[in-house]
Write an enzyme that holds these catalytic residues in place. Sequence first.
Site, mmCIF file in Angstrom:
data_model
loop_
_atom_site.group_PDB
_atom_site.id
_atom_site.type_symbol
_atom_site.label_atom_id
_atom_site.label_comp_id
_atom_site.label_asym_id
_atom_site.label_seq_id
_atom_site.Cartn_x
_atom_site.Cartn_y
_atom_site.Cartn_z
ATOM 1 C CE LYS A 44 1.571 12.460 -6.769
ATOM 2 N NZ LYS A 44 0.239 12.169 -7.360
ATOM 3 C CE1 TYR A 52 5.845 13.113 -12.330
ATOM 4 C CE2 TYR A 52 4.260 13.160 -10.532
ATOM 5 C CZ TYR A 52 4.552 12.969 -11.870
ATOM 6 O OH TYR A 52 3.555 12.661 -12.747
ATOM 7 C CB VAL A 92 -4.283 3.377 -3.405
ATOM 8 C CG1 VAL A 92 -5.684 3.786 -3.841
ATOM 9 C CG2 VAL A 92 -4.303 2.902 -1.965
ATOM 10 C CB THR A 108 -0.020 7.150 3.736
ATOM 11 O OG1 THR A 108 -1.262 7.532 3.115
ATOM 12 C CG2 THR A 108 0.744 6.239 2.798
#
Length: 250
Positions: A44, A52, A92, A108
């Site tokens: 990320k 984040y 997950v 999602t």
Amino acid sequence: MKHVHIAEYNPDECVKTNIGGAENVIKACLSSNVTKVVALSTDKACAPINLYGATKLTSDKLFIAANNIKGKQDIKFSVVRYGNVMGSNGSVIPFFINKREEGIIPITDPTMTRFNISLQGGVDMVLHALDTAWGGELYVPKIPSYKILDVARAIAPSCEHKVVGIRPGEKIHEEMITASDSFTTYDLGKYYVILPQVTNWNLEDYKKEFNAQLVPQGFSYTSGENTEWETVESLRFLIKEHLYPDFQAK
């Protein structure tokens, strides 16, 4: 502080922990005769779209730049970046295993993909960085991707899928190397490495030492465009091998 939705809700604590905390660690290492430092990054931090990720990118930059302020100290700072650790807190797989008792698996986005690495794979890369880093490297592993629907099918083939939408700050596909990074990204065989533009060592010596090959211009590394993929069958095998020995799909 690693949870995307919490950071979106409360940015201040995330900034204090991931940026201020990184600075504290760097200062502590510089004053304590530490010789090797490896910071853990995240996918990320690559082209971040959430707070984040932005704080972790800043953390990466702080640790890499710490090599420029060490003076004559014998200390090397480097970074390792990888995707989801299989079965880690909030991931997950344990979530789906718990949800299948309800008969419905929340998805999602049906097109979502993620990188996958085992806990041992992450540990191995940290040890590799500790053993080989010259200072300033950002290591990225070559690991497979999986499709979120394949995870659901591997765990709960008899359950219904319900599309619930992505969470705030979430990406459809993960990135670990952007096209803009390609100018300083090298292939080391098992890993990629993004090198800093400013180093206190010779680039040609580094390339010779590790047989480092510059990737093509425009190269990027994303979970959606990966060349290696987990299947439903391989995911079931990995779940049994690394997480739940008695796991059965149902």
